[in-house]
Design a protein around this motif. Sequence first.
Motif, short mmCIF file in Angstrom:
data_model
loop_
_atom_site.label_atom_id
_atom_site.label_comp_id
_atom_site.label_asym_id
_atom_site.label_seq_id
_atom_site.Cartn_x
_atom_site.Cartn_y
_atom_site.Cartn_z
N GLY A 1 5.84 9.16 5.33
CA GLY A 1 7.12 9.30 6.00
C GLY A 1 7.72 8.04 6.56
N GLU A 2 7.12 6.90 6.25
CA GLU A 2 7.78 5.67 6.68
C GLU A 2 7.42 4.50 5.77
N ARG B 1 10.05 -1.35 10.90
CA ARG B 1 10.18 -0.14 10.09
C ARG B 1 11.44 -0.25 9.23
N LEU B 2 11.27 -0.12 7.91
CA LEU B 2 12.42 -0.27 7.00
C LEU B 2 13.06 1.07 6.69
N ALA B 3 12.28 2.13 6.72
CA ALA B 3 12.82 3.45 6.39
C ALA B 3 11.87 4.50 6.92
N THR C 1 0.86 -1.18 0.00
CA THR C 1 0.00 0.00 0.00
C THR C 1 0.89 1.23 0.00
N LEU C 2 0.43 2.25 -0.68
CA LEU C 2 1.18 3.51 -0.77
C LEU C 2 0.24 4.61 -0.35
N THR C 3 0.71 5.45 0.52
CA THR C 3 -0.13 6.59 0.89
C THR C 3 0.71 7.86 0.85
N GLY C 4 0.03 8.96 0.68
CA GLY C 4 0.73 10.23 0.71
C GLY C 4 1.53 10.52 -0.53
N VAL C 5 1.30 9.77 -1.60
CA VAL C 5 2.03 10.06 -2.83
C VAL C 5 1.05 10.39 -3.96
N GLY C 6 -0.16 10.73 -3.59
CA GLY C 6 -1.07 11.28 -4.58
C GLY C 6 -1.84 10.28 -5.40
N HIS D 1 13.84 9.64 2.78
CA HIS D 1 14.16 8.44 2.01
C HIS D 1 12.91 7.59 1.78
N ALA D 2 12.09 7.49 2.80
CA ALA D 2 10.86 6.71 2.67
C ALA D 2 9.96 7.32 1.60
N ASP D 3 9.87 8.65 1.61
CA ASP D 3 9.02 9.32 0.63
C ASP D 3 9.55 9.13 -0.79
N THR D 4 10.86 9.26 -0.92
CA THR D 4 11.47 9.10 -2.24
C THR D 4 11.23 7.69 -2.78
#
Lengths: 385, 377
Positions: A182-183, A212-214, A126-131, A218-221
């Motif tokens: 952010g993570e 938590r991996l990152a 799942t991806l969140t916060g990336v639009g 860095h997590a956002d990128t």
Amino acid sequence: MRFLLDDEQRAFARSLDGMLTAAGTPAAARAWAAGEHAPGLAVWRGLGTAGVFALAAPEEHAGVGPLPVETAVAFVELGRHAVPGPLVETVASVALLSRLAELGSPDAAERLLPGLVGGSAVATLTLTGVGVGTGTDAGVGTGTGTDAGFDAGGTDTGAGSATGPRALDPDAATVLLAAGDGEIRLAPGHTDPRATLDPTRRSAGLLPGGERLASGAHADTAARRARDWAALATAAQCLGVGYALLDRTVAYVRRRAQFGVPVGSFQAVKHRLADVLVGLEFARPLVFGAAVALAGGDRQAEVDLAAAKVATGDAAHQAARAALQLHGAIGYTAEYDLSLWLLKARALRGAWGGPEEWRGRVVRAVGEVRAAGGRVPSGGECRRG
Amino acid sequence: MDLDLTAAHKEFGRRARAWLAGHVPRRPLPSLETAEGFAAHRAWERELAADRWSVVSWPEEYGGRGAGIVEWLLFEEEYHGAGAPGRVSQNGISLLAPTLFDFGTSEQRARLLSPMARGETVWAQAWSEPEAGSDLASLRSTARRASGGWVLNGQKTWSSRAAFADRAFGLFRSDPAADRPHRGLTYLMFPLDADGVTVRPVGRLDGKPAFAELFLDDVFVPDEDVIGEPGQGWRIAMSATGDERGLTLRPPGRFLATAERLVREWRAHGDPSDTALRDRVADAVIGARAYQLYTWAGVARGAAGAPLGAESSLNKVFWSEHDIAVHETALDLLGTECGDWTEGYVFALAGPIYAGTNEIQRDLIAERLLGLPKGRR
């Protein structure tokens, strides 16, 4: 300038086509829908052996990539053969872990990529916060973000909605990645999977907590990298689904006779299928254009990925509507294999961001790309009268 | 697979951009479909030609630069990106000239191409007739053998640009006894002010005389104005209509520039909360980019030896529908008082009709690309 697949890329497509034809993917998809993952996982291992999941990983982590063009080639075939499972999610996870390694955090990549790349492990994401929303087409009202910017720290509310993001097929996956805000973490489990419109695609929420991996930038990128690869792979898969629908329908209307002639000789039928071909043929170069831009790290990728996602979704949807109508009642049955592609076309249109999200992104991104090239004067220029 | 331009291509694009920046009129010219605008556009052709920018893909001896297709496409992107005027010579440059290069004599090329490149001779097309539209092969205008040439009789219609143009080209029935309708046709050129030619301008939807009816009453055409062999006109003309449907009539630069312009209008005038309209603005961008990339793919296939076949029908359906959708969006955004967009809209509305209707194109797509059986049209 040679915007054409080379011989090797075409041979790759042909070999996947041959392998998947021999594998009997419709039966595997039906078993997958019934909760029996074994036939689908056998196909999956074949894809791993063929190198499909290696395309998103660099050589130092068991991969051969990153090769977005070859990934698009592969996903067209996966769509064409209605292969079940979290394919997009796994490739996007491979891209995400590879990006983390590039950014100086190789631990997770070293641990997880060999299995994912080889096809012995399956990931969902799942991806969140990336639009964009998640891979499960939760719909705008129930959790996918709308109109959020590229900034991963932006205002995408999809992540934080009451139901949370949904992951595709977590019960078939061994790696459950929750990324964004952010993570990036390895989720410890998932809720009970629920059916979706496409019976081969079941969704569930990922549980909070876990390793938590990152975190931070860095997590956002890495999450943005995953989003780009998810969009590309979904678009390519969708294109393959559209071509499969067209091919099967063309074959059917040539064969099916009414009033003493093949129904494919009627102009209303021909014109509808001609429009389907127009849609697919003009979506296709967007997919490969996006792949080329992604490979080159070109800013144009932002427009092209969005354009590819929208155009393939529309084209496959149009193909599905025509396919159902021109098959008539037989196409409306679950028993007939056409249903596998009909429902997948609808699911993929909304997966990883619906058409309105990506269209909004096109309008925003085109200005940014052009502004970077110094071409766009500001303001309107309507000349009245 | 790549989309990389060579240094030489980039340099070509830069030179075109620099020239256009110094020459494109600051205010748009009056409408091409008026006497005043026609003259202004003719003068613009002369200005382009003076610096060899009017026909970049032609050989240098005829006023071109011998540019390859990539350079030509880049020129078109720069041309439209710079907001340069419409091309009054387009019928000649994109339809007649390719035919002359393929089927004309060296005498015809020497005599006709340079004046075409300079806008001194503006060409109109004379295909359709009152009873021969989509079924063009049923045309009835005749070419009768005479000493040293042919005598034309009949009526042509929907002749684009003929109201103000100098000469026309088209098909005439030279052998009434031929066994099939598309045999026995001859490709001929004639002056619009010749004895026996009557031009009656026809107002298009907005009243502007964008096309005309042509009445031909014993019009003498010398042998030197026949293209190719008499009786072979259908084959020759079909090679040109493929060009008209495909690349040479509608390069993607035109749609890219229009989409960029629409985005600018949206930013200046759009209501950000109107996502339905915003989505249509997005579709203008997506369609233009799709058309551009489809074109680059076609160029690559062509370079690899694949001829442009029925794919030109896909092209034609796509750009003609796209063009209308983009202009509809602009009108919904800006209203119908905006002169440039309304003129563009009226022009776009003709797209699905000319160069072979989209219904004919869909038949061709279905039969030649999808392999569906022929049926009654």
